[in-house]
Design a protein around this motif. Sequence first.
Motif, PDB file in Angstrom:
ATOM      1  N   GLU A   1      -6.058   5.893   8.270  1.00  0.00           N
ATOM      2  CA  GLU A   1      -6.063   4.582   8.939  1.00  0.00           C
ATOM      3  C   GLU A   1      -7.314   3.771   8.583  1.00  0.00           C
ATOM      4  N   LYS A   2      -8.459   4.450   8.511  1.00  0.00           N
ATOM      5  CA  LYS A   2      -9.706   3.757   8.148  1.00  0.00           C
ATOM      6  C   LYS A   2      -9.574   3.052   6.801  1.00  0.00           C
ATOM      7  N   LEU A   3      -8.880   3.702   5.870  1.00  0.00           N
ATOM      8  CA  LEU A   3      -8.759   3.147   4.518  1.00  0.00           C
ATOM      9  C   LEU A   3      -7.663   2.088   4.415  1.00  0.00           C
ATOM     10  N   ILE A   4      -6.522   2.321   5.048  1.00  0.00           N
ATOM     11  CA  ILE A   4      -5.432   1.338   4.893  1.00  0.00           C
ATOM     12  C   ILE A   4      -5.691   0.059   5.686  1.00  0.00           C
ATOM     13  N   THR A   5      -6.701   0.091   6.556  1.00  0.00           N
ATOM     14  CA  THR A   5      -7.021  -1.119   7.325  1.00  0.00           C
ATOM     15  C   THR A   5      -8.289  -1.818   6.822  1.00  0.00           C
ATOM     16  N   ASN A   6      -8.897  -1.302   5.766  1.00  0.00           N
ATOM     17  CA  ASN A   6     -10.168  -1.875   5.309  1.00  0.00           C
ATOM     18  C   ASN A   6     -10.183  -1.955   3.778  1.00  0.00           C
ATOM     19  N   ASP A   7      -9.755  -3.107   3.267  1.00  0.00           N
ATOM     20  CA  ASP A   7      -9.664  -3.272   1.808  1.00  0.00           C
ATOM     21  C   ASP A   7     -11.032  -3.179   1.130  1.00  0.00           C
ATOM     22  N   ASN A   8     -12.054  -3.707   1.781  1.00  0.00           N
ATOM     23  CA  ASN A   8     -13.391  -3.660   1.184  1.00  0.00           C
ATOM     24  C   ASN A   8     -13.878  -2.220   1.034  1.00  0.00           C
TER      25      ASN A   8
ATOM     26  N   LYS B   1       2.877   1.970  13.602  1.00  0.00           N
ATOM     27  CA  LYS B   1       1.782   1.003  13.638  1.00  0.00           C
ATOM     28  C   LYS B   1       1.652   0.255  12.312  1.00  0.00           C
ATOM     29  N   TYR B   2       1.994   0.932  11.208  1.00  0.00           N
ATOM     30  CA  TYR B   2       1.844   0.334   9.872  1.00  0.00           C
ATOM     31  C   TYR B   2       3.168   0.447   9.101  1.00  0.00           C
ATOM     32  N   PRO B   3       4.189  -0.309   9.531  1.00  0.00           N
ATOM     33  CA  PRO B   3       5.518  -0.163   8.917  1.00  0.00           C
ATOM     34  C   PRO B   3       5.567  -0.582   7.454  1.00  0.00           C
ATOM     35  N   ASN B   4       4.589  -1.370   7.008  1.00  0.00           N
ATOM     36  CA  ASN B   4       4.612  -1.850   5.617  1.00  0.00           C
ATOM     37  C   ASN B   4       3.951  -0.883   4.633  1.00  0.00           C
ATOM     38  N   VAL B   5       3.281   0.132   5.162  1.00  0.00           N
ATOM     39  CA  VAL B   5       2.644   1.123   4.275  1.00  0.00           C
ATOM     40  C   VAL B   5       3.685   2.182   3.902  1.00  0.00           C
ATOM     41  N   ARG B   6       3.738   2.522   2.617  1.00  0.00           N
ATOM     42  CA  ARG B   6       4.666   3.557   2.149  1.00  0.00           C
ATOM     43  C   ARG B   6       3.926   4.892   2.046  1.00  0.00           C
ATOM     44  N   PHE B   7       4.557   5.929   2.548  1.00  0.00           N
ATOM     45  CA  PHE B   7       3.994   7.277   2.486  1.00  0.00           C
ATOM     46  C   PHE B   7       4.863   8.103   1.544  1.00  0.00           C
ATOM     47  N   VAL B   8       4.221   8.705   0.534  1.00  0.00           N
ATOM     48  CA  VAL B   8       4.972   9.310  -0.569  1.00  0.00           C
ATOM     49  C   VAL B   8       4.503  10.741  -0.829  1.00  0.00           C
ATOM     50  N   LEU B   9       5.470  11.632  -1.007  1.00  0.00           N
ATOM     51  CA  LEU B   9       5.212  13.003  -1.461  1.00  0.00           C
ATOM     52  C   LEU B   9       5.685  13.130  -2.899  1.00  0.00           C
TER      53      LEU B   9
ATOM     54  N   LYS C   1       0.828  -1.221   0.000  1.00  0.00           N
ATOM     55  CA  LYS C   1       0.000   0.000   0.000  1.00  0.00           C
ATOM     56  C   LYS C   1       0.857   1.264   0.000  1.00  0.00           C
ATOM     57  N   ILE C   2       0.399   2.229  -0.794  1.00  0.00           N
ATOM     58  CA  ILE C   2       1.052   3.542  -0.854  1.00  0.00           C
ATOM     59  C   ILE C   2       0.004   4.617  -0.582  1.00  0.00           C
ATOM     60  N   VAL C   3       0.307   5.488   0.385  1.00  0.00           N
ATOM     61  CA  VAL C   3      -0.508   6.678   0.640  1.00  0.00           C
ATOM     62  C   VAL C   3       0.261   7.839   0.030  1.00  0.00           C
ATOM     63  N   LEU C   4      -0.353   8.510  -0.955  1.00  0.00           N
ATOM     64  CA  LEU C   4       0.399   9.449  -1.786  1.00  0.00           C
ATOM     65  C   LEU C   4      -0.227  10.838  -1.768  1.00  0.00           C
ATOM     66  N   MET C   5       0.630  11.837  -1.652  1.00  0.00           N
ATOM     67  CA  MET C   5       0.197  13.228  -1.747  1.00  0.00           C
ATOM     68  C   MET C   5       0.967  13.873  -2.883  1.00  0.00           C
ATOM     69  N   ALA C   6       0.260  14.423  -3.873  1.00  0.00           N
ATOM     70  CA  ALA C   6       0.902  15.049  -5.035  1.00  0.00           C
ATOM     71  C   ALA C   6       0.421  16.491  -5.158  1.00  0.00           C
TER      72      ALA C   6
END
Length: 203
Positions: free
Chosen positions: A166-173, A56-64, A29-34
């Motif tokens: 957090e609501k989105l990265i923890t709930n794929d559905n 809490k979510y070390p596997n999520v990548r945060f990107v600018l 997962k990538i959370v991205l701000m452009a």
Amino acid sequence: IPESQTVLIPGSGVDLQQFDVQPLPLTNKIVLMACRLLADKGIYEFHKSVLLLKEKYPNVRFVLVGGIDSDNPASLTEQELNEWVQKGDLEWWGHQSNMPQVLSQATVVVLPSYREGMPKVLLEAQALGRPIVTTDVPGCREAIENNKTGFLVTVRDEQSLANAIEKLITNDNLCLEFSHNARVLAEQKFDIEQVVKTHINIY
């Protein structure tokens, strides 16, 4: 001006073929701000929200994504960004021109701006089928459907921003539901063909 002579056009539209719906990355997962890297785009709030979520979510990548505007006093400095990257807070991909490819790598697209016109990046991201987290301010709130294509959060509030991410990265559905709704909204409201037709009809 009488209402009968008034037409409201939602932004400048999106090319729905160029920004065609893409599969949502739900494993890496990538959370991205452009955006342009200015304080009033909510960069500092994004960084602070990342610090709240990172452990809490070390596997999520945060990107600018975006370039530094050295002539603008509100711009982040290269030193600030490099410090964040060196600490491992987030990734900085710099200025990018191929936005369909960049945005399609994201699981969630974030724009915690203080105020916008009609933010093109949110329209493009939704056309690709990306869930959105943005602020409840003019421009941003008009670009999404709250609780349907994304979440509106309190402006200048990193905790509100972190909670929504957090609501989105923890709930794929939920991500998949918002993804589908986002593309539908783009087709109904932001299709550049419709925007052009509306302009031509007015003329």
